[in-house]
Scaffold this active site. Structure first.
Site, PDB file in Angstrom:
ATOM      1  N   TRP A   1      48.216 108.610  46.748  1.00  0.00           N
ATOM      2  CA  TRP A   1      47.535 108.544  45.527  1.00  0.00           C
ATOM      3  C   TRP A   1      48.043 107.674  44.460  1.00  0.00           C
ATOM      4  CZ3 TRP A   1      50.477 109.716  41.569  1.00  0.00           C
ATOM      5  CH2 TRP A   1      51.816 110.590  41.798  1.00  0.00           C
ATOM      6  N   ASN A   2      49.404 107.350  44.505  1.00  0.00           N
ATOM      7  CA  ASN A   2      49.812 106.405  43.361  1.00  0.00           C
ATOM      8  C   ASN A   2      49.396 105.024  43.085  1.00  0.00           C
ATOM      9  OD1 ASN A   2      51.501 105.779  45.336  1.00  0.00           O
ATOM     10  ND2 ASN A   2      53.631 105.863  44.298  1.00  0.00           N
TER      11      ASN A   2
ATOM     12  N   LYS B   1      42.847 106.577  55.877  1.00  0.00           N
ATOM     13  CA  LYS B   1      42.780 107.992  55.221  1.00  0.00           C
ATOM     14  C   LYS B   1      43.444 107.841  53.984  1.00  0.00           C
ATOM     15  CE  LYS B   1      45.066 111.497  54.788  1.00  0.00           C
ATOM     16  NZ  LYS B   1      44.604 111.788  53.312  1.00  0.00           N
TER      17      LYS B   1
ATOM     18  N   GLU C   1      56.307 103.611  54.907  1.00  0.00           N
ATOM     19  CA  GLU C   1      56.827 103.346  53.486  1.00  0.00           C
ATOM     20  C   GLU C   1      57.141 104.499  52.815  1.00  0.00           C
ATOM     21  OE1 GLU C   1      57.669 100.242  52.440  1.00  0.00           O
ATOM     22  OE2 GLU C   1      56.703  98.874  53.736  1.00  0.00           O
ATOM     23  N   LEU C   2      58.399 104.974  52.766  1.00  0.00           N
ATOM     24  CA  LEU C   2      58.633 106.283  52.204  1.00  0.00           C
ATOM     25  C   LEU C   2      59.115 106.529  50.745  1.00  0.00           C
ATOM     26  CD1 LEU C   2      59.863 107.669  55.695  1.00  0.00           C
ATOM     27  CD2 LEU C   2      57.637 107.395  54.762  1.00  0.00           C
TER      28      LEU C   2
ATOM     29  N   CYS D   1      57.197 104.510  43.973  1.00  0.00           N
ATOM     30  CA  CYS D   1      58.364 104.684  44.957  1.00  0.00           C
ATOM     31  C   CYS D   1      59.398 103.741  44.536  1.00  0.00           C
ATOM     32  CB  CYS D   1      57.963 104.393  46.251  1.00  0.00           C
ATOM     33  SG  CYS D   1      57.083 102.832  46.469  1.00  0.00           S
TER      34      CYS D   1
ATOM     35  N   ALA E   1      44.602 109.207  50.041  1.00  0.00           N
ATOM     36  CA  ALA E   1      44.896 110.461  49.657  1.00  0.00           C
ATOM     37  C   ALA E   1      43.677 111.160  49.062  1.00  0.00           C
ATOM     38  CB  ALA E   1      45.863 110.182  48.312  1.00  0.00           C
TER      39      ALA E   1
ATOM     40  N   ARG F   1      47.513  96.401  51.245  1.00  0.00           N
ATOM     41  CA  ARG F   1      48.767  95.806  51.977  1.00  0.00           C
ATOM     42  C   ARG F   1      48.674  96.280  53.298  1.00  0.00           C
ATOM     43  NH1 ARG F   1      54.189  97.653  48.519  1.00  0.00           N
ATOM     44  NH2 ARG F   1      54.132  99.456  49.986  1.00  0.00           N
TER      45      ARG F   1
ATOM     46  N   GLU G   1      63.945 112.377  43.930  1.00  0.00           N
ATOM     47  CA  GLU G   1      62.727 111.490  43.296  1.00  0.00           C
ATOM     48  C   GLU G   1      62.092 112.166  42.253  1.00  0.00           C
ATOM     49  OE1 GLU G   1      59.934 110.204  46.181  1.00  0.00           O
ATOM     50  OE2 GLU G   1      59.617 108.230  45.536  1.00  0.00           O
TER      51      GLU G   1
ATOM     52  N   SER H   1      55.390 110.338  50.960  1.00  0.00           N
ATOM     53  CA  SER H   1      56.855 111.106  51.054  1.00  0.00           C
ATOM     54  C   SER H   1      57.523 111.037  52.484  1.00  0.00           C
ATOM     55  CB  SER H   1      56.482 112.588  50.374  1.00  0.00           C
ATOM     56  OG  SER H   1      55.871 113.177  51.523  1.00  0.00           O
TER      57      SER H   1
ATOM     58  N   SER I   1      57.810  94.354  43.465  1.00  0.00           N
ATOM     59  CA  SER I   1      56.655  94.044  44.194  1.00  0.00           C
ATOM     60  C   SER I   1      56.138  92.676  44.171  1.00  0.00           C
ATOM     61  CB  SER I   1      55.635  94.954  43.795  1.00  0.00           C
ATOM     62  OG  SER I   1      56.214  96.679  43.904  1.00  0.00           O
TER      63      SER I   1
ATOM     64  N   ARG J   1      56.532 101.917  34.907  1.00  0.00           N
ATOM     65  CA  ARG J   1      55.436 101.577  35.496  1.00  0.00           C
ATOM     66  C   ARG J   1      54.867 102.468  36.243  1.00  0.00           C
ATOM     67  NH1 ARG J   1      55.564  98.593  41.035  1.00  0.00           N
ATOM     68  NH2 ARG J   1      53.650  97.735  41.269  1.00  0.00           N
TER      69      ARG J   1
HETATM   70  P1  NAP Z   1      52.609 112.633  50.381  1.00  0.00           P
HETATM   71  O1  NAP Z   1      52.141 113.981  50.072  1.00  0.00           O
HETATM   72  O2  NAP Z   1      53.552 112.254  51.464  1.00  0.00           O
HETATM   73  O3  NAP Z   1      51.060 112.190  50.874  1.00  0.00           O
HETATM   74  C1  NAP Z   1      50.766 110.617  51.283  1.00  0.00           C
HETATM   75  C2  NAP Z   1      49.668 110.781  52.204  1.00  0.00           C
HETATM   76  O4  NAP Z   1      49.714 111.349  53.472  1.00  0.00           O
HETATM   77  C3  NAP Z   1      48.282 111.159  51.606  1.00  0.00           C
HETATM   78  O5  NAP Z   1      46.968 110.629  52.041  1.00  0.00           O
HETATM   79  C4  NAP Z   1      48.161 112.689  52.238  1.00  0.00           C
HETATM   80  O6  NAP Z   1      47.006 113.224  52.157  1.00  0.00           O
HETATM   81  C5  NAP Z   1      48.764 112.486  53.470  1.00  0.00           C
HETATM   82  N1  NAP Z   1      49.205 113.653  54.208  1.00  0.00           N
HETATM   83  C6  NAP Z   1      49.870 114.581  53.505  1.00  0.00           C
HETATM   84  N2  NAP Z   1      50.565 115.534  54.476  1.00  0.00           N
HETATM   85  C7  NAP Z   1      50.058 115.169  55.496  1.00  0.00           C
HETATM   86  C8  NAP Z   1      50.095 115.658  56.894  1.00  0.00           C
HETATM   87  N3  NAP Z   1      50.780 116.486  57.145  1.00  0.00           N
HETATM   88  N4  NAP Z   1      49.660 114.748  57.998  1.00  0.00           N
HETATM   89  C9  NAP Z   1      48.938 113.582  57.816  1.00  0.00           C
HETATM   90  N5  NAP Z   1      48.690 113.276  56.396  1.00  0.00           N
HETATM   91  C10 NAP Z   1      49.409 113.951  55.366  1.00  0.00           C
HETATM   92  O7  NAP Z   1      52.851 111.689  49.367  1.00  0.00           O
HETATM   93  P2  NAP Z   1      52.145 111.422  48.020  1.00  0.00           P
HETATM   94  O8  NAP Z   1      52.565 112.471  47.197  1.00  0.00           O
HETATM   95  O9  NAP Z   1      50.901 110.982  48.024  1.00  0.00           O
HETATM   96  O10 NAP Z   1      52.794 109.954  47.356  1.00  0.00           O
HETATM   97  C11 NAP Z   1      54.151 110.101  46.573  1.00  0.00           C
HETATM   98  C12 NAP Z   1      55.309 109.650  47.831  1.00  0.00           C
HETATM   99  O11 NAP Z   1      54.646 108.185  48.379  1.00  0.00           O
HETATM  100  C13 NAP Z   1      56.439 109.365  46.837  1.00  0.00           C
HETATM  101  O12 NAP Z   1      57.621 110.019  47.788  1.00  0.00           O
HETATM  102  C14 NAP Z   1      56.475 107.844  46.963  1.00  0.00           C
HETATM  103  O13 NAP Z   1      57.861 107.260  46.922  1.00  0.00           O
HETATM  104  C15 NAP Z   1      56.025 107.504  48.325  1.00  0.00           C
HETATM  105  N6  NAP Z   1      55.509 106.028  48.191  1.00  0.00           N
HETATM  106  C16 NAP Z   1      56.191 105.051  48.906  1.00  0.00           C
HETATM  107  C17 NAP Z   1      55.765 103.931  48.796  1.00  0.00           C
HETATM  108  C18 NAP Z   1      56.641 102.851  49.566  1.00  0.00           C
HETATM  109  O14 NAP Z   1      56.080 101.552  49.799  1.00  0.00           O
HETATM  110  N7  NAP Z   1      57.693 102.946  50.153  1.00  0.00           N
HETATM  111  C19 NAP Z   1      54.785 103.411  47.862  1.00  0.00           C
HETATM  112  C20 NAP Z   1      54.093 104.447  47.102  1.00  0.00           C
HETATM  113  C21 NAP Z   1      54.356 105.890  47.419  1.00  0.00           C
HETATM  114  P3  NAP Z   1      46.535 114.214  51.079  1.00  0.00           P
HETATM  115  O15 NAP Z   1      46.089 113.645  49.564  1.00  0.00           O
HETATM  116  O16 NAP Z   1      45.385 114.849  51.651  1.00  0.00           O
HETATM  117  O17 NAP Z   1      47.671 115.149  50.692  1.00  0.00           O
END
Ligand code: NAP
Length: 487
Positions: free
Chosen positions: A160-161, A184, A260-261, A294, A186, A169, A391, A239, A451, A288
Site C-alpha cells: 500500500w505504501n 493483486k 522486495e521485502l 522500505c 494492497a 516497477r 522497521e 513485508s 530510488s 519521504r
Molecule cells: P504486507 O502486509 O506484506 O502486504 C503486502 C501485500 O501482500 C499486500 O498486497 C497484501 O494484501 C498482501 N498479502 C498480505 N498477506 C498475504 C498472504 N498471506 N498471501 C498473499 N498476499 C498477502 O506489507 P505492507 O504492510 O503492505 O507493506 C509494507 C512492507 O512492505 C514493509 O515491510 C516495507 O518495507 C515493504 N516494502 C518493501 C519494498 C521494497 O522494494 N523492498 C517496497 C515497499 C514496501 P492485503 O493488502 O490484502 O493485506
C-alpha cells in the site's frame, strides 16, 4: 481540461476486477471498502475477489501468454511509451487519487507518479534491447546460441505504501519482456492500480495480458494461484514475514521469485560530513512517504563529535513540519495508514524511552480523526531498544553515536535486513571503503534517496532477492535458453 476534483477522480476509477479485458463484479458480488487514512471516511467500494475469480484471472493470463510472447518488441515498447505519456498527462488525477487512499501529501504523490511513470519509459527503451549470444564451444565442435524468452504468466502482489510505483516497477518489465500477469494490489490502496489498469487498456494492451484482482482475503485467494502449475513467476513487494511464507508456497512449483521485502536502513554520519547535506539527506531518508518506505532511515548512527549538533538540527527541522490531510495546502506530513501502524510506532517509541532515550521533538500520536503521529527525534537510544531491530515505518528518528569507522560498520550490519544504507562523508576513500563493507543491496553516499528507475533496486539477506529497474530489471522476467548446434 476538465478540473480534477476528489469526486470526479474517484468516480472515474473502474471498481471491478479486470479479467480477460473485461471489468466484472466479484463472484457473489462481494465488495471491499477503501478508506481515507486522514479521515477514516470510505472513499469507494471495489470488488472483493473470490478464489474462483482469481483462478479465472490466471486462466486469462495463461490464454494470452502464447500470442503476447510473439508480439513485436517495438509494439510492446510503443505501448509502454504511450502509457508513460498518458500517466504524465493525467498526473494530477493519479496524484490526488493516491493522496486520498494512501495519505501522503500531494507533492509526494506527484513525485511518485513521475517516478512510477518513469518505469514505463525506461522499460519501453529496454523492450527493444533484449538480446542473446552466439559463441563457439572451447573444443570448436559446437556453436552455442543463447536466447532470452519471457518467463511466462506472473503473479504480482504489491503493498500500500507506493500504490502506483510498486506496480509499474513490475508491470513495465513484464510487458517489455512479453509476460502476461495477474496483479493483486494492497486491499488498502487498490484505486491507483485500478486506474492504471484502465489506462493501459485505453493504450491498447490486449485482453488477458494484465488482469487485476482486488480482495480482502489475500492469503486464501493467492495461495491456490501460487500453487497452480500454470503460473511461472511470483513477484512480491511487502513485508518480510509474508515474503517468507510466499517463498515457501512458491517452492512447490519451483517458481521464479522476486522479493522486495522489509528494510532497517542505517544512516551513518561521519565526523567529516557536510552537516547541511546530512540533515537534508536525513529529512528525505526519514520523512519521504511519512516514514512508511522500505528505504526509510530506521537507525541514525552519528559520530560522537557531531552527534549533538546533528540531532539538534534534525529535531528543529522535524519539529517544524506541519501534519494534516495530504490534500491540504501547507501540509508536510500525512497520516499513517491505519491504527495498527500508529500503535506499532507508539510502542517502539515507548520502548526506546523506557530504555533511556530522550525525546528531542515530537513523541506523541495526534488526536484523530486520521492516524497522525508527531515527527519525532530520539537521542541516547540504547543498544537494546527494539527500534534497532524492527522497521519503524513511521516518522521517528532514533539517534545513536559511534566513535570509529569499524564500529559504525558493525552497527550498520547488525540486522537481519540488507536493503539500503546511507552514509555521509567528504572523504572519498572512506565512502568507498564503507560502501564495500556494508551488507546491503544499495548504498546512498551523501544522498538520502536511492530510488531511480535506471538503477537496480533491491536487497540482500531478509530484504529479498532480485532487482527491479536498471538493466537488471527485465532479466527477472526472462528465461535463458541455450541451443547447442553441431555444424
Ligand atoms: P504486507 O502486509 O506484506 O502486504 C503486502 C501485500 O501482500 C499486500 O498486497 C497484501 O494484501 C498482501 N498479502 C498480505 N498477506 C498475504 C498472504 N498471506 N498471501 C498473499 N498476499 C498477502 O506489507 P505492507 O504492510 O503492505 O507493506 C509494507 C512492507 O512492505 C514493509 O515491510 C516495507 O518495507 C515493504 N516494502 C518493501 C519494498 C521494497 O522494494 N523492498 C517496497 C515497499 C514496501 P492485503 O493488502 O490484502 O493485506
Amino acid at each position: 481540461m476538465e478540473s480534477v476534483t476528489e469526486q470526479s477522480v474517484i468516480e472515474s476509477v473502474p471498481k471491478g476486477l479486470l479479467i480477460g479485458g473485461e471489468w466484472r463484479d466479484a463472484d457473489g458480488g462481494g465488495k471491499l471498502a477503501v478508506d481515507d487514512p486522514a479521515t477514516g471516511a470510505v472513499l469507494a467500494y471495489v470488488a472483493d475477489a473470490s478464489p474462483g475469480d482469481c483462478r479465472t484471472a490466471l486462466d486469462a493470463a495463461v490464454a494470452a501468454q502464447h500470442d503476447w510472447a510473439r508480439t513485436a518488441p517495438r509494439d510492446r515498447a510503443e505501448l509502454l511509451r504511450a502509457a508513460y505519456e498518458q500517466i504524465t498527462a493525467r498526473a494530477e488525477e493519479f496524484a490526488l487519487l493516491m493522496t486520498m487512499e494512501m495519505g501522503k501529501t500531494l507533492a509526494e504523490s506527484r513525485g511518485e507518479v513521475a517516478y512510477g511513470a518513469e518505469f514505463f519509459r525506461w522499460f519501453s527503451e529496454e523492450a527493444v534491447r533484449i538480446s542473446g549470444r552466439w559463441s563457439t564451444a572451447p573444443n570448436g565442435a559446437t556453436r552455442l546460441l543463447t536466447m532470452k524468452q519471457p518467463v511466462g504468466p506472473t503473479l504480482m502482489i504489491t503493498p500500500w505504501n507506493f500504490p502506483l510505483a510498486m506496480g509499474t516497477r513490475k508491470i513495465g518489465p513484464a510487458i517489455a519482456a512479453g509476460c502476461t500477469m495477474v496483479v493483486k494490489p494492497a486491499s488498502q490502496t487498490p484505486l491507483s492500480m485500478l486506474a492504471l489498469a484502465g489506462l493501459l487498456q485505453d493504450c491498447g494492451l490486449p485482453p488477458g495480458v494484465l488482469n487485476v484482482v482486488t480482495t480482502s482475503h489475500s492469503g486464501a485467494v493467492m495461495e491456490p494461484l501460487i500453487r497452480d502449475p500454470r503460473l511461472r513467476k511470483l513477484t512480491f513487494t511487502g513485508s518480510t514475514p509474508v515474503g517468507r511464507a510466499l517463498m515457501e508456497q512458491a517452492s512447490e512449483q519451483i517458481l521464479r521469485v522476486s522479493m522486495e521485502l522489509g528494510g532497517n536502513a542505517p544512516f551513518l554520519v561521519f565526523a567529516d560530513a557536510d552537516l547541511d547535506k546530512a540533515v537534508d539527506g536525513a529529512m528525505l531518508a526519514k520523512m519521504r512517504n511519512i516514514g512508511e518506505a522500505c528505504t526509510a532511515a530506521n537507525r541514525f548512527y552519528v559520530h560522537e563529535s557531531v552527534a549533538a549538533e546533528f540531532s539538534q538540527r534534525l529535531a528543529a527541522r522535524m519539529g517544524a513540519l506541519r501534519w494534516g490531510r495530504g490534500t491540504d495546502d501547507g501540509v508536510d506530513v500525512g497520516p499513517l495508514i491505519d491504527e495498527k501502524s500508529r500503535e506499532k510506532v507508539a510502542a517502539l517509541l515507548d520502548d526506546a524511552v523506557a530504555k533511556g532515550a530522550t525525546v528531542l521533538t515530537g513523541g506523541q500520536p495526534v488526536e484523530g480523526p486520521g492516524w497522525f503521529f508527531q515527527p519525532t527525534v530520539l537521542a541516547d537510544v540504547s543498544a537494546d531498544a527494539d527500534v534497532n531491530r524492527e522497521e519503524i515505518f513511521g516518522p521517528v528518528a532514533p539517534v545513536r553515536t559511534f566513535s570509529t569507522d569499524e564500529e559504525a560498520i558493525r552497527l550498520a550490519n547488525d540486522t537481519e535486513y540488507g536493503l539500503v544504507a546511507y552514509l555521509f562523508t567528504r572523504d572519498l576513500t572512506r565512502a568507498l571503503t564503507v560502501s564495500e563493507a556494508l551488507e546491503y543491496g544499495m548504498v546512498g553516499v551523501n544522498q538520502g534517496i536511492v530510488s531511480n528507475p535506471a538503477a537496480p533496486f533491491g536487497g540482500v539477506k531478509a530484504s529479498g532477492v532480485g532487482r527491479e529497474g536498471g538493466a537488471e530489471g527485465i532479466e527477472e522476467y526472462l528465461e535463458t535458453k541455450y541451443v547447442g548446434i553441431a555444424l
